[in-house]
Design a protein around this motif. Structure first.
Motif: not given
Length: 264
Positions: A78-85
């Motif tokens: 979830a953190t990876i997805i958040y940062l990718n945004r």
């Protein structure tokens, strides 16, 4: 209140909800079978960012539950997805296990490992390899204004024998005390983890329900993100605790078996 039969995806807490320690609850596998027959999906959802999907899949398989990697979702992902945004391929000063480091590298992030290069973000996971040097470097970056992200807020991680390990929430306190900075926290009970799931799987909030035994993580996630929440009394929360709490679920069941019977 959303009718349970209209839910398309169930987010399942694991320990205390689907199994306890090293034993599946009665009705756990039947519940998954019911969902499959109805064309519904599920995700095993965990805040623990020290492990990767393979490790959870292996544990579930040892317990007799054979699932795919894509049926498991962690606060690390979830953190990876958040940062990718925000910024793809960002430079990350990451405090995490080698498993979490591998996930971030596979996602295209550049891991910053010293003071010599300034990162875009400081990220704190459940780092069982945390050292004083990592803490010191991270504090320096935070004082310089680098954005601070944490995978989840749990203070302790339960382990076998009724014992606990200090978890990420306890580590957050170190940085808050030293620098005055508090991170954006991604995992349960914050809505960011649900946002990441809707982003990845193309779901709408009204199509999702979270099932869990903890009020302040699982059920609070439902409250914070606007998804249906289902409390089971097979783990941490007793009926007396629930009656005394101001955190309320949309549905309550004694166990996942009873939940399965309700949606047949």
């Amino acid at each position: 209140m959303k009718d349970l039969k209209d839910i398309k995806c169930f987010l399942l807490d694991m320990d205390g909800t689907f199994y306890l320690g090293n034993e599946l609850f009665d009705g756990s596998l039947d519940f998954l079978d019911i969902l499959k027959k109805q064309g519904k999906s599920f995700l095993f959802l965990t805040n623990n960012s020290s492990k990767n999907k393979n490790q959870y899949r292996d544990k579930l398989k040892r317990l007799g539950c054979d699932v795919d990697e894509e049926d498991i979702f962690t606060s690390g992902e979830a953190t990876i997805i958040y940062l990718n945004r925000i910024k793809r391929g960002a430079g990350i000063f990451l405090m995490g296990t080698p498993f979490l480091e591998e996930e971030f590298q596979k996602a295209g992030f550049k891991l910053i490992r010293s003071r010599d290069e300034k990162p875009d973000f400081v990220v704190l996971g459940f780092d069982t390899t945390l050292t004083y040097e990592k803490i010191w470097i991270a504090c320096d970056f935070l004082r310089e204004g680098i954005p601070f992200i944490a995978t989840h807020p749990d203070f302790n991680c339960p382990i076998e024998g009724g014992k606990y390990m200090p978890d990420t929430g306890s580590m957050i306190k170190i940085f808050e005390a030293s620098t005055g900075h508090f991170p954006v926290v991604i995992g349960k009970p914050y809505r960011y983890i649900v946002d990441a799931i809707t982003d990845k799987y193309g779901l709408k909030n009204e199509e999702i329900a979270i099932v869990g035994d903890r009020l302040y993580t699982d059920i609070k996630t439902g409250v914070n993100s606007g998804i249906t929440s289902i409390l089971v009394f097979s783990g941490e929360t007793s009926r007396d605790m629930y009656a005394a709490s101001d955190i309320k679920a949309d549905y309550e069941f004694s166990s996942i078996k009873e939940l399965g019977e309700a949606i047949k």
